[in-house]
Write a protein that holds these residues in place. Sequence first.
Motif, PDB file in Angstrom:
ATOM      1  N   CYS A  85       0.794  -1.231   0.000  1.00  0.00           N
ATOM      2  CA  CYS A  85       0.000   0.000   0.000  1.00  0.00           C
ATOM      3  C   CYS A  85       0.827   1.281   0.000  1.00  0.00           C
ATOM      4  CB  CYS A  85      -0.942  -0.003   1.197  1.00  0.00           C
ATOM      5  SG  CYS A  85      -2.187  -1.280   1.091  1.00  0.00           S
ATOM      6  N   ALA A  86       1.848   1.365   0.824  1.00  0.00           N
ATOM      7  CA  ALA A  86       2.626   2.607   0.920  1.00  0.00           C
ATOM      8  C   ALA A  86       4.037   2.309   1.406  1.00  0.00           C
ATOM      9  CB  ALA A  86       1.941   3.593   1.865  1.00  0.00           C
ATOM     10  N   PRO A  87       4.952   2.039   0.493  1.00  0.00           N
ATOM     11  CA  PRO A  87       6.333   1.735   0.905  1.00  0.00           C
ATOM     12  C   PRO A  87       7.013   2.870   1.662  1.00  0.00           C
ATOM     13  CG  PRO A  87       5.974   1.116  -1.384  1.00  0.00           C
ATOM     14  CD  PRO A  87       4.757   1.860  -0.930  1.00  0.00           C
ATOM     15  N   ARG A  88       6.552   4.105   1.489  1.00  0.00           N
ATOM     16  CA  ARG A  88       7.126   5.235   2.223  1.00  0.00           C
ATOM     17  C   ARG A  88       6.838   5.159   3.722  1.00  0.00           C
ATOM     18  NH1 ARG A  88      10.441   9.266  -0.162  1.00  0.00           N
ATOM     19  NH2 ARG A  88       9.941   9.294  -2.361  1.00  0.00           N
ATOM     20  N   ALA A  89       5.898   4.326   4.125  1.00  0.00           N
ATOM     21  CA  ALA A  89       5.557   4.190   5.539  1.00  0.00           C
ATOM     22  C   ALA A  89       6.504   3.262   6.279  1.00  0.00           C
ATOM     23  CB  ALA A  89       4.123   3.685   5.692  1.00  0.00           C
ATOM     24  N   ALA A  90       7.419   2.618   5.575  1.00  0.00           N
ATOM     25  CA  ALA A  90       8.355   1.698   6.218  1.00  0.00           C
ATOM     26  C   ALA A  90       9.396   2.467   7.021  1.00  0.00           C
ATOM     27  CB  ALA A  90       9.040   0.834   5.167  1.00  0.00           C
ATOM     28  N   GLY A  91       9.865   1.870   8.071  1.00  0.00           N
ATOM     29  CA  GLY A  91      10.902   2.494   8.889  1.00  0.00           C
ATOM     30  C   GLY A  91      10.332   3.393   9.964  1.00  0.00           C
ATOM     31  N   SER A  92      11.241   4.029  10.691  1.00  0.00           N
ATOM     32  CA  SER A  92      10.785   4.854  11.808  1.00  0.00           C
ATOM     33  C   SER A  92      10.179   6.165  11.341  1.00  0.00           C
ATOM     34  CB  SER A  92      11.933   5.136  12.775  1.00  0.00           C
ATOM     35  OG  SER A  92      12.802   6.113  12.247  1.00  0.00           O
ATOM     36  N   GLY A  93      10.734   6.757  10.301  1.00  0.00           N
ATOM     37  CA  GLY A  93      10.192   8.008   9.790  1.00  0.00           C
ATOM     38  C   GLY A  93      10.939   9.239  10.252  1.00  0.00           C
ATOM     39  N   ILE A  94      11.775   9.118  11.276  1.00  0.00           N
ATOM     40  CA  ILE A  94      12.512  10.289  11.754  1.00  0.00           C
ATOM     41  C   ILE A  94      13.531  10.771  10.720  1.00  0.00           C
ATOM     42  CG2 ILE A  94      14.152  11.094  13.493  1.00  0.00           C
ATOM     43  CD1 ILE A  94      12.561   9.671  15.572  1.00  0.00           C
ATOM     44  N   PRO A  95      14.343   9.886  10.103  1.00  0.00           N
ATOM     45  CA  PRO A  95      15.275  10.395   9.092  1.00  0.00           C
ATOM     46  C   PRO A  95      14.572  11.067   7.910  1.00  0.00           C
ATOM     47  CG  PRO A  95      15.896   8.184   9.736  1.00  0.00           C
ATOM     48  CD  PRO A  95      14.568   8.459  10.357  1.00  0.00           C
ATOM     49  N   GLU A  96      13.443  10.513   7.484  1.00  0.00           N
ATOM     50  CA  GLU A  96      12.706  11.115   6.382  1.00  0.00           C
ATOM     51  C   GLU A  96      12.125  12.467   6.770  1.00  0.00           C
ATOM     52  OE1 GLU A  96      12.214   8.022   7.492  1.00  0.00           O
ATOM     53  OE2 GLU A  96      12.633   6.673   5.820  1.00  0.00           O
ATOM     54  N   THR A  97      11.623  12.577   8.001  1.00  0.00           N
ATOM     55  CA  THR A  97      11.074  13.835   8.474  1.00  0.00           C
ATOM     56  C   THR A  97      12.171  14.890   8.579  1.00  0.00           C
ATOM     57  OG1 THR A  97       9.379  12.636   9.705  1.00  0.00           O
ATOM     58  CG2 THR A  97       9.738  14.919  10.320  1.00  0.00           C
ATOM     59  N   LYS A  98      13.325  14.509   9.097  1.00  0.00           N
ATOM     60  CA  LYS A  98      14.440  15.451   9.194  1.00  0.00           C
ATOM     61  C   LYS A  98      14.922  15.872   7.809  1.00  0.00           C
ATOM     62  CE  LYS A  98      17.628  14.634  12.286  1.00  0.00           C
ATOM     63  NZ  LYS A  98      18.599  13.919  13.145  1.00  0.00           N
ATOM     64  N   ALA A  99      14.962  14.931   6.879  1.00  0.00           N
ATOM     65  CA  ALA A  99      15.376  15.272   5.514  1.00  0.00           C
ATOM     66  C   ALA A  99      14.396  16.248   4.880  1.00  0.00           C
ATOM     67  CB  ALA A  99      15.485  14.010   4.670  1.00  0.00           C
ATOM     68  N   PHE A 100      13.108  16.038   5.101  1.00  0.00           N
ATOM     69  CA  PHE A 100      12.104  16.954   4.557  1.00  0.00           C
ATOM     70  C   PHE A 100      12.248  18.340   5.166  1.00  0.00           C
ATOM     71  CE2 PHE A 100       7.921  18.955   4.533  1.00  0.00           C
ATOM     72  CZ  PHE A 100       7.638  18.915   3.178  1.00  0.00           C
ATOM     73  N   LEU A 101      12.479  18.409   6.459  1.00  0.00           N
ATOM     74  CA  LEU A 101      12.631  19.702   7.121  1.00  0.00           C
ATOM     75  C   LEU A 101      13.912  20.421   6.696  1.00  0.00           C
ATOM     76  CD1 LEU A 101      11.399  18.840  10.715  1.00  0.00           C
ATOM     77  CD2 LEU A 101      10.217  20.188   8.969  1.00  0.00           C
ATOM     78  N   ASN A 102      14.892  19.660   6.206  1.00  0.00           N
ATOM     79  CA  ASN A 102      16.128  20.261   5.715  1.00  0.00           C
ATOM     80  C   ASN A 102      16.066  20.626   4.240  1.00  0.00           C
ATOM     81  OD1 ASN A 102      17.670  20.364   8.060  1.00  0.00           O
ATOM     82  ND2 ASN A 102      18.162  18.201   7.907  1.00  0.00           N
ATOM     83  N   GLY A 103      14.921  20.421   3.607  1.00  0.00           N
ATOM     84  CA  GLY A 103      14.743  20.893   2.245  1.00  0.00           C
ATOM     85  C   GLY A 103      14.639  19.836   1.166  1.00  0.00           C
ATOM     86  N   CYS A 104      14.775  18.574   1.492  1.00  0.00           N
ATOM     87  CA  CYS A 104      14.630  17.521   0.479  1.00  0.00           C
ATOM     88  C   CYS A 104      13.154  17.359   0.137  1.00  0.00           C
ATOM     89  CB  CYS A 104      15.183  16.200   0.991  1.00  0.00           C
ATOM     90  SG  CYS A 104      16.940  16.216   1.276  1.00  0.00           S
ATOM     91  N   GLN A 105      12.870  17.232  -1.147  1.00  0.00           N
ATOM     92  CA  GLN A 105      11.493  17.064  -1.577  1.00  0.00           C
ATOM     93  C   GLN A 105      11.199  15.572  -1.727  1.00  0.00           C
ATOM     94  OE1 GLN A 105      10.897  19.371  -5.080  1.00  0.00           O
ATOM     95  NE2 GLN A 105      11.616  21.242  -4.124  1.00  0.00           N
ATOM     96  N   LEU A 106      10.565  15.005  -0.732  1.00  0.00           N
ATOM     97  CA  LEU A 106      10.216  13.589  -0.727  1.00  0.00           C
ATOM     98  C   LEU A 106       8.717  13.461  -0.965  1.00  0.00           C
ATOM     99  CD1 LEU A 106      12.309  12.629   2.411  1.00  0.00           C
ATOM    100  CD2 LEU A 106      12.925  12.277   0.034  1.00  0.00           C
ATOM    101  N   ARG A 107       8.355  13.175  -2.176  1.00  0.00           N
ATOM    102  CA  ARG A 107       6.930  13.108  -2.528  1.00  0.00           C
ATOM    103  C   ARG A 107       6.286  11.849  -1.946  1.00  0.00           C
ATOM    104  NH1 ARG A 107       6.104  17.359  -5.637  1.00  0.00           N
ATOM    105  NH2 ARG A 107       7.745  18.001  -7.064  1.00  0.00           N
ATOM    106  N   GLY A 108       5.068  12.019  -1.476  1.00  0.00           N
ATOM    107  CA  GLY A 108       4.311  10.895  -0.956  1.00  0.00           C
ATOM    108  C   GLY A 108       4.674  10.495   0.461  1.00  0.00           C
ATOM    109  N   LEU A 109       5.492  11.289   1.124  1.00  0.00           N
ATOM    110  CA  LEU A 109       5.916  10.930   2.471  1.00  0.00           C
ATOM    111  C   LEU A 109       4.889  11.333   3.516  1.00  0.00           C
ATOM    112  CD1 LEU A 109       8.217   9.738   4.165  1.00  0.00           C
ATOM    113  CD2 LEU A 109       9.147  12.042   4.343  1.00  0.00           C
ATOM    114  N   PHE A 110       4.224  12.455   3.300  1.00  0.00           N
ATOM    115  CA  PHE A 110       3.269  12.974   4.283  1.00  0.00           C
ATOM    116  C   PHE A 110       1.894  13.123   3.649  1.00  0.00           C
ATOM    117  CE2 PHE A 110       7.349  14.989   5.629  1.00  0.00           C
ATOM    118  CZ  PHE A 110       7.529  14.193   6.727  1.00  0.00           C
ATOM    119  N   ASN A 111       1.304  12.035   3.224  1.00  0.00           N
ATOM    120  CA  ASN A 111      -0.052  12.098   2.701  1.00  0.00           C
ATOM    121  C   ASN A 111      -0.960  11.164   3.502  1.00  0.00           C
ATOM    122  OD1 ASN A 111       0.648   9.580   1.731  1.00  0.00           O
ATOM    123  ND2 ASN A 111       0.808  10.237  -0.400  1.00  0.00           N
TER     124      ASN A 111
END
Length: 108
Positions: free
Chosen positions: A19-45
């Motif tokens: 259903c959503a491979p972006r939901a795998a893992g803890s999510g903290i590294p992805e959240t920090k990357a997004f807050l630092n300016g990386c555009q990660l589509r589909g991470l927060f939907n």
Amino acid sequence: SVCTSVTLVCLAAAFVVVCAPRAAGSGIPETKAFLNGCQLRGLFNMRTLVVKLIGLAFMLPSGVPVGREGPMVHAGAALAAVISFYVSELDAAKYWHGYGFQWERRDL
């Protein structure tokens, strides 16, 4: 029992992968990357949020040592993104008018 735990883990893993491979893992590294300016589509939907919460509901009772803090940080960030998206879609807050993308709202 062990069979119940293995079944719950397999259900959670299959649900996340399908259903959503972006939901795998803890999510903290992805959240920090997004807050630092990386555009990660589909991470927060909405899909990622629902899959993350359902996966947690299967994993925690199975006894797997899953951290509760990391997934909740990701789920909280996804919930905030979903709420801000729907508020901007409804145009209920004039402050968000014209900011159609997540990174535009983040950079305010």
